[in-house]
Design a protein around this motif. Structure first.
Motif, PDB file in Angstrom:
ATOM      1  N   GLY A  50       5.383 -60.044 -32.377  1.00 56.14           N
ATOM      2  CA  GLY A  50       5.603 -61.082 -31.380  1.00 56.14           C
ATOM      3  C   GLY A  50       5.022 -60.791 -30.017  1.00 56.14           C
ATOM      4  N   ASP A  51       4.511 -59.575 -29.776  1.00 52.80           N
ATOM      5  CA  ASP A  51       3.886 -59.259 -28.493  1.00 52.80           C
ATOM      6  C   ASP A  51       2.559 -60.012 -28.354  1.00 52.80           C
ATOM      7  OD1 ASP A  51       5.944 -57.571 -27.980  1.00 52.80           O
ATOM      8  OD2 ASP A  51       4.781 -55.718 -28.078  1.00 52.80           O
ATOM      9  N   ILE A  52       2.234 -60.368 -27.121  1.00 57.14           N
ATOM     10  CA  ILE A  52       0.978 -61.046 -26.835  1.00 57.14           C
ATOM     11  C   ILE A  52       0.272 -60.314 -25.706  1.00 57.14           C
ATOM     12  CG2 ILE A  52      -0.092 -63.160 -25.954  1.00 57.14           C
ATOM     13  CD1 ILE A  52       2.133 -64.738 -27.245  1.00 57.14           C
ATOM     14  N   GLN A  53      -0.995 -60.044 -25.894  1.00 60.85           N
ATOM     15  CA  GLN A  53      -1.818 -59.415 -24.865  1.00 60.85           C
ATOM     16  C   GLN A  53      -2.924 -60.391 -24.479  1.00 60.85           C
ATOM     17  OE1 GLN A  53      -1.153 -56.103 -24.119  1.00 60.85           O
ATOM     18  NE2 GLN A  53      -2.886 -55.391 -22.915  1.00 60.85           N
ATOM     19  N   ILE A  54      -3.051 -60.688 -23.194  1.00 58.64           N
ATOM     20  CA  ILE A  54      -4.134 -61.529 -22.714  1.00 58.64           C
ATOM     21  C   ILE A  54      -4.947 -60.743 -21.705  1.00 58.64           C
ATOM     22  CG2 ILE A  54      -2.869 -63.690 -23.085  1.00 58.64           C
ATOM     23  CD1 ILE A  54      -2.404 -63.791 -20.051  1.00 58.64           C
ATOM     24  N   GLY A  55      -6.211 -61.098 -21.567  1.00 62.73           N
ATOM     25  CA  GLY A  55      -7.025 -60.371 -20.606  1.00 62.73           C
ATOM     26  C   GLY A  55      -8.454 -60.852 -20.592  1.00 62.73           C
ATOM     27  N   SER A  56      -9.257 -60.135 -19.821  1.00 64.45           N
ATOM     28  CA  SER A  56     -10.663 -60.469 -19.681  1.00 64.45           C
ATOM     29  C   SER A  56     -11.466 -59.190 -19.488  1.00 64.45           C
ATOM     30  CB  SER A  56     -10.870 -61.403 -18.487  1.00 64.45           C
ATOM     31  OG  SER A  56     -12.245 -61.682 -18.289  1.00 64.45           O
ATOM     32  N   ASN A  57     -12.673 -59.198 -20.030  1.00 62.42           N
ATOM     33  CA  ASN A  57     -13.626 -58.110 -19.813  1.00 62.42           C
ATOM     34  C   ASN A  57     -14.889 -58.686 -19.189  1.00 62.42           C
ATOM     35  OD1 ASN A  57     -12.594 -55.484 -21.207  1.00 62.42           O
ATOM     36  ND2 ASN A  57     -12.153 -57.119 -22.654  1.00 62.42           N
ATOM     37  N   TYR A  58     -15.320 -58.092 -18.082  1.00 57.41           N
ATOM     38  CA  TYR A  58     -16.549 -58.514 -17.408  1.00 57.41           C
ATOM     39  C   TYR A  58     -17.608 -57.442 -17.600  1.00 57.41           C
ATOM     40  CZ  TYR A  58     -19.959 -58.984 -13.647  1.00 57.41           C
ATOM     41  OH  TYR A  58     -21.130 -59.060 -12.942  1.00 57.41           O
ATOM     42  N   ARG A  59     -18.834 -57.888 -17.867  1.00 57.33           N
ATOM     43  CA  ARG A  59     -19.934 -56.957 -18.066  1.00 57.33           C
ATOM     44  C   ARG A  59     -21.160 -57.429 -17.298  1.00 57.33           C
ATOM     45  NH1 ARG A  59     -24.110 -56.543 -22.946  1.00 57.33           N
ATOM     46  NH2 ARG A  59     -24.513 -58.565 -21.995  1.00 57.33           N
ATOM     47  N   TYR A  60     -21.883 -56.465 -16.708  1.00 60.13           N
ATOM     48  CA  TYR A  60     -23.132 -56.767 -16.008  1.00 60.13           C
ATOM     49  C   TYR A  60     -24.177 -55.704 -16.330  1.00 60.13           C
ATOM     50  CZ  TYR A  60     -26.734 -56.767 -12.455  1.00 60.13           C
ATOM     51  OH  TYR A  60     -27.946 -56.753 -11.825  1.00 60.13           O
ATOM     52  N   PHE A  61     -25.433 -56.135 -16.484  1.00 64.00           N
ATOM     53  CA  PHE A  61     -26.539 -55.186 -16.546  1.00 64.00           C
ATOM     54  C   PHE A  61     -27.814 -55.848 -16.038  1.00 64.00           C
ATOM     55  CE2 PHE A  61     -27.055 -57.095 -20.816  1.00 64.00           C
ATOM     56  CZ  PHE A  61     -28.411 -57.387 -20.805  1.00 64.00           C
ATOM     57  N   LYS A  62     -28.743 -55.023 -15.657  1.00 65.43           N
ATOM     58  CA  LYS A  62     -30.094 -55.438 -15.294  1.00 65.43           C
ATOM     59  C   LYS A  62     -31.061 -54.647 -16.166  1.00 65.43           C
ATOM     60  CE  LYS A  62     -33.605 -54.987 -11.665  1.00 65.43           C
ATOM     61  NZ  LYS A  62     -33.909 -54.432 -10.323  1.00 65.43           N
ATOM     62  N   SER A  63     -31.791 -55.335 -17.044  1.00 62.46           N
ATOM     63  CA  SER A  63     -32.785 -54.657 -17.889  1.00 62.46           C
ATOM     64  C   SER A  63     -34.171 -54.886 -17.311  1.00 62.46           C
ATOM     65  CB  SER A  63     -32.717 -55.168 -19.330  1.00 62.46           C
ATOM     66  OG  SER A  63     -32.992 -56.551 -19.394  1.00 62.46           O
ATOM     67  N   PHE A  64     -34.951 -53.807 -17.233  1.00 61.46           N
ATOM     68  CA  PHE A  64     -36.279 -53.912 -16.621  1.00 61.46           C
ATOM     69  C   PHE A  64     -37.226 -52.803 -17.051  1.00 61.46           C
ATOM     70  CE2 PHE A  64     -33.885 -51.055 -14.078  1.00 61.46           C
ATOM     71  CZ  PHE A  64     -34.774 -50.171 -13.497  1.00 61.46           C
ATOM     72  N   ARG A  65     -36.720 -51.747 -17.680  1.00 63.97           N
ATOM     73  CA  ARG A  65     -37.584 -50.635 -18.094  1.00 63.97           C
ATOM     74  C   ARG A  65     -38.109 -50.895 -19.508  1.00 63.97           C
ATOM     75  NH1 ARG A  65     -37.509 -46.740 -14.359  1.00 63.97           N
ATOM     76  NH2 ARG A  65     -35.634 -46.472 -13.089  1.00 63.97           N
ATOM     77  N   HIS A  66     -39.434 -50.914 -19.660  1.00 62.08           N
ATOM     78  CA  HIS A  66     -40.050 -51.267 -20.937  1.00 62.08           C
ATOM     79  C   HIS A  66     -40.310 -50.019 -21.788  1.00 62.08           C
ATOM     80  CE1 HIS A  66     -41.061 -55.618 -20.433  1.00 62.08           C
ATOM     81  NE2 HIS A  66     -40.713 -55.308 -19.198  1.00 62.08           N
ATOM     82  N   PHE A  67     -39.998 -50.160 -23.072  1.00 64.43           N
ATOM     83  CA  PHE A  67     -40.206 -49.073 -24.025  1.00 64.43           C
ATOM     84  C   PHE A  67     -40.929 -49.594 -25.252  1.00 64.43           C
ATOM     85  CE2 PHE A  67     -36.984 -47.288 -21.401  1.00 64.43           C
ATOM     86  CZ  PHE A  67     -37.021 -45.905 -21.564  1.00 64.43           C
ATOM     87  N   ARG A  68     -41.830 -48.751 -25.793  1.00 59.53           N
ATOM     88  CA  ARG A  68     -42.386 -48.911 -27.130  1.00 59.53           C
ATOM     89  C   ARG A  68     -41.991 -47.669 -27.907  1.00 59.53           C
ATOM     90  NH1 ARG A  68     -46.328 -53.081 -27.115  1.00 59.53           N
ATOM     91  NH2 ARG A  68     -47.000 -53.602 -24.992  1.00 59.53           N
ATOM     92  N   GLY A  69     -41.267 -47.842 -28.993  1.00 60.81           N
ATOM     93  CA  GLY A  69     -40.652 -46.693 -29.608  1.00 60.81           C
ATOM     94  C   GLY A  69     -39.672 -46.086 -28.621  1.00 60.81           C
ATOM     95  N   THR A  70     -39.756 -44.789 -28.418  1.00 55.40           N
ATOM     96  CA  THR A  70     -38.902 -44.120 -27.431  1.00 55.40           C
ATOM     97  C   THR A  70     -39.666 -43.782 -26.150  1.00 55.40           C
ATOM     98  OG1 THR A  70     -39.381 -41.968 -28.443  1.00 55.40           O
ATOM     99  CG2 THR A  70     -37.403 -43.131 -29.201  1.00 55.40           C
ATOM    100  N   GLU A  71     -40.924 -44.260 -26.053  1.00 50.96           N
ATOM    101  CA  GLU A  71     -41.762 -43.951 -24.898  1.00 50.96           C
ATOM    102  C   GLU A  71     -41.680 -45.077 -23.866  1.00 50.96           C
ATOM    103  OE1 GLU A  71     -43.356 -41.067 -24.441  1.00 50.96           O
ATOM    104  OE2 GLU A  71     -42.439 -40.421 -26.336  1.00 50.96           O
ATOM    105  N   GLU A  72     -41.357 -44.708 -22.634  1.00 56.41           N
ATOM    106  CA  GLU A  72     -41.303 -45.699 -21.562  1.00 56.41           C
ATOM    107  C   GLU A  72     -42.710 -46.025 -21.075  1.00 56.41           C
ATOM    108  OE1 GLU A  72     -39.273 -46.512 -17.154  1.00 56.41           O
ATOM    109  OE2 GLU A  72     -38.981 -44.577 -18.176  1.00 56.41           O
TER     110      GLU A  72
END
Length: 381
Positions: A50-72
């Protein structure tokens, strides 16, 4: 002590020790925001009947580094040809304790995304596309394999969930210099910032915790999203960039996965710190169904420090995973093109350096139980 009192004290003791927030992708443009259908945060799933848990998760990222395979490819940043994604997402969830071991959850995600690039706008000038709105809703159930009262120092839960195609998978914006005679044209935004993927999915997940020493717990968990649908019918316009991208003209509906593990240390009855690792990504091929259409496979290994605060029924946690290894493996198109031409081919993807993840939740307990500090100390010892 009554059984209900013992269970709730166990829950609160574990919550104070563990501040583990939901798994979510660390910022490769191949990996949209996603988390387990039933959640993998222990404080959200250690519930009494009968317990109830409410909430929110916020996430942010900035992607900008380019990779081919594991090489940047650092020149992409230095010559300002990199693709830049800014991603904001909010998961609003509700978890219900069906019994001492069964729980159910619904997660309603929303997103706001921007994507800045040159190559999508005629390569002569940088412009930005935008998407926002409801993403793919998830519902599911989970089950703790061992009785929580008898196994206070360790347990394992398994979950099964359903991802619903509620988010837009053909969100559009204006692209410049790509229409007739260089005019603007409305097109679907890139796959990486589409709110949804257009397919029904099945999520398999697990989570565990184990006391290993005084005030120290090991934790771990993960999920795998199975997306049986092969493509969603949304055009990418990639075939206009090169004839070899003809089979990437339509967006795929790819699988996704995440794994994590680490240690949590109770600093006090209300504050805990954790340090772990995450490995997450989009596979080259799906577990079920075909592999046609466009996807950017990729994976990220991150170090994941975190801190959590919990008092009474309120909890707050912060995790900032930072990438230590990023890989963009060859896609199906890369492999097929390489076989046909005999020339090596490997596409690229942009990744983030770090992710900011903040979670807040509140528990509505069916019965109010005052916790004796001495009993709480017993669970810390």
């Amino acid at each position: 002590m009554r059984t209900s009192q013992s269970l709730i004290i166990t829950f609160l003791g574990l919550i104070s020790l563990l501040g583990i927030n939901q798994a979510s992708a660390q910022g490769c443009v191949a990996i949209r925001h996603f988390s387990s259908c039933v959640g993998n945060t222990l404080e959200n799933n250690l519930l009494g009947p009968g317990d109830i848990q409410i909430g929110s998760n916020y996430r942010y990222f900035k992607s900008f580094r380019h990779f081919r395979g594991t090489e940047e490819e650092p020149d992409r940043v230095s010559n300002e040809t990199e693709v830049i994604n800014h991603s904001h997402s909010w998961d609003f969830f509700l978890t219900y304790g069906i019994s001492n071991r069964w729980y159910a959850s619904i997660t309603i995600p929303t997103v706001i995304n921007t994507r800045s690039s040159l190559y999508e706008h005629g390569r002569d000038e940088r412009n930005t596309t935008f998407s926002r709105g409801l993403a793919d809703i998830r519902v599911g159930v989970g089950y703790w394999l061992f009785d929580l009262e008898k196994h206070q120092n360790g347990n394992l839960a398994l979950g099964l969930g359903l991802k619903l195609p509620t988010g837009s998978y053909n969100a559009s914006d204006i692209f410049y210099n790509v229409g007739p005679e260089g005019s603007p044209q409305v097109r679907p935004v890139d796959q990486s910032i589409q709110p949804g993927d257009g397919g029904f999915g099945i999520t398999l997940d697990f989570q565990f915790y184990q006391k290993i020493a005084e005030r120290f717990f090991a934790y771990g968990g993960g999920f795998y999203l199975i997306n049986p649908r092969e493509t969603n019918g949304t055009r990418t316009f990639r075939e206009t960039l090169s004839p070899i991208l003809e089979n990437e003209a339509i967006m795929a509906v790819p699988d996704q996965f995440s794994l994590r593990a680490g240690l949590s240390h109770s600093l006090s009855n209300t504050i805990s710190a954790s340090l772990g690792a995450r490995y997450e990504g989009v596979p080259v091929k799906d577990l079920i169904g075909g592999n046609e259409g466009f996807r950017r496979p990729g994976n990220v290994l991150s170090i994941d420090p975190g801190i959590a605060f919990m008092k009474d029924n309120f909890s707050l946690n912060l995790n900032v995973p930072f990438a230590v290894r990023r890989e963009r493996p060859q896609s199906v198109t890369d492999l097929e093109t390489q076989q046909m031409t005999g020339e090596p081919r490997e596409g690229d993807a942009a990744f983030a350096d770090y992710l900011i993840n903040v979670g807040v939740s509140y528990r509505f307990a069916r019965s109010k139980v005052k916790v004796d500090p001495e009993l709480m100390n017993e669970f810390n010892n």
